[in-house]
Design an enzyme around this catalytic site. Structure first.
Site, PDB file in Angstrom:
ATOM      1  CB  CYS A 126      -0.929   0.003   1.196  1.00  0.00           C
ATOM      2  SG  CYS A 126      -2.156  -1.315   1.158  1.00  0.00           S
TER       3      CYS A 126
ATOM      4  CG  HIS B  12      -6.495   1.962   0.126  1.00  0.00           C
ATOM      5  ND1 HIS B  12      -5.285   2.429  -0.369  1.00  0.00           N
ATOM      6  CD2 HIS B  12      -6.174   0.944   0.993  1.00  0.00           C
ATOM      7  CE1 HIS B  12      -4.288   1.747   0.161  1.00  0.00           C
ATOM      8  NE2 HIS B  12      -4.807   0.836   0.980  1.00  0.00           N
TER       9      HIS B  12
END
Length: 408
Positions: A87, A352
């Site tokens: 991430c 996201h």
């Protein structure tokens, strides 16, 4: 003398569901906007760093994803480096572009991150998260979660990423150590949903109250659905330049990169938070930038869950250890508060798209420092900080990146 690096252009698609767009089309959208923002053309670029974490797993496009996506829009001959760092992929691509300019290997460099995660197969999408911990020893993950959060019997919770269980276990540990409450976590989520309501690029744009967040469908305790980031598509791009690069494309000095630092975890006792990875990385970033936490005017942090914002505000020194929850409940981290955090809405509301998330943070903070953030604008913002983390290994994130930006 270290070469100064400047943000010249930014571009970002809306984050959300883009079922009709390919990775290449999303890339073109963000990069075109970033180049238009700084008045440059494709020929101005000396190097490009392309971030995606899921395209290989979801589409089978491994190894040369950046070369394919960027050549399709006319970016050819220059070095293109593919970046995958869980991430933290977007922030890592940004750091590599910045360091390319700092090393005088380029005057104009591009960082772009992109994901198309909504591919019509939710189970396959969820499976990508199973590669963000040590797959050779899955029992180690189970042991870590038990050690941190204890054993919790929660049948019938439905489909969710394994990382919701990870964040929940870390949250329960924080609750045990510092008295953090579910209401405080819900206050973070409600605040971020409210911030996102004025962000035209956010995945979710509906305000929620603390009570509504608490009443929503449960995930792993203490988390509910609105406390957690959705599965999102999108792209973001940033053009960084040396002073020579700015002169070449005719862009003005506005936002300077004061620090960009990446670190990985260590074999320490992760049952406490006093030596956490982000605390170490942010300390290096503050030193590199020549500032301290009290100098930060606005921050974007990696809130894949609302609890993560509480934890990271503490690890970054924006609030004292154990005070992240109470500070959120008091309103200190709202756009009108003492230290505004996630004015964009954060990952849990803005969305996201893994490889784009870190660059989406840079987009928001650049707008804040330029004074162009509209209803979300933080008055007199001069120093901005982004924290972007990813993966999980032995009790904490596998990687963390901290970036500090300053307004001229």
């Amino acid at each position: 003398m270290t070469t100064a690096v400047w943000i010249a252009g930014i571009g970002m698609t809306p984050f959300g569901r883009h079922s009709g767009k390919s990775v290449g089309e999303l890339t073109r959208w963000a990069v075109t906007d970033a180049l238009r923002d700084c008045g440059a053309d494709l020929g101005a670029l000396d190097a490009a760093f392309f971030g995606t974490a899921t395209q290989g797993a979801l589409e089978g496009q491994h190894m040369i994803s950046g070369q394919i996506a960027l050549r399709a829009m006319g970016i050819q001959r220059i070095p293109v480096v593919n970046v995958e760092n869980a991430c933290a992929t977007g922030a890592s691509a940004f750091a590599l572009a910045v360091n390319q300019v700092r090393a005088s290997a380029a005057d104009v460099a591009l960082a772009v991150g992109v994901e198309r995660m909504n591919v019509g197969d939710p189970e396959r999408t969820m499976s990508v998260f199973d590669s963000a911990y040590d797959v050779s020893d899955p029992e180690a993950l189970t042991r870590s979660l038990l050690n941190l959060g204890g054993e919790v019997d929660e049948p019938g919770l439905g489909r969710r990423s394994i990382f919701m269980d990870i964040y929940a276990a870390v949250a329960r540990n924080h609750m045990r150590l510092y008295g953090t409450t579910q209401e405080q976590i819900a206050a973070v989520a409600a605040k971020n949903h409210d911030h996102a309501s004025t962000n035209p690029r956010a995945h979710y744009r509906k305000s929620m109250t603390v009570a509504e967040v608490l009443a929503a469908r449960r995930l792993s305790y203490p988390l509910t659905v609105p406390m957690c980031a959705p599965i999102t598509d999108g792209a973001a791009a940033v053009v960084v330049c040396s002073e020579a690069g700015l002169r070449r494309i005719g862009a003005a000095k506005q936002v300077q990169v004061l620090a960009t630092v990446i670190g990985t975890g260590s074999d320490r006792d992760t049952s406490t938070f006093d030596e956490h990875l982000t605390r170490a990385v942010s300390g290096r970033a503050y030193e590199q930038a020549g500032i301290g936490p009290d100098d930060v005017d606005v921050a974007e942090v990696h809130d894949a869950t609302a609890f993560a914002e509480i934890m990271q505000t503490e690890m970054l020194g924006l609030v004292p250890l154990g005070e992240g929850g109470p500070a959120a409940l008091r309103g200190e981290t709202t756009c009108g508060g003492r230290i505004p955090v996630n004015p964009s809405g954060g990952l849990e509301s803005k969305g996201h798209p893994i490889g784009a998330s870190g660059l989406g943070q840079i987009f928001e903070l650049t707008e804040q420092l330029r004074g162009t953030a509209g209803p979300r604008q933080i008055a007199h913002a001069r120093i901005a900080l982004a924290e972007n983390g990813g993966g999980f290994h032995r009790g904490e994130e596998a990687v963390a990146a901290v970036t500090v930006l300053g307004k001229v």
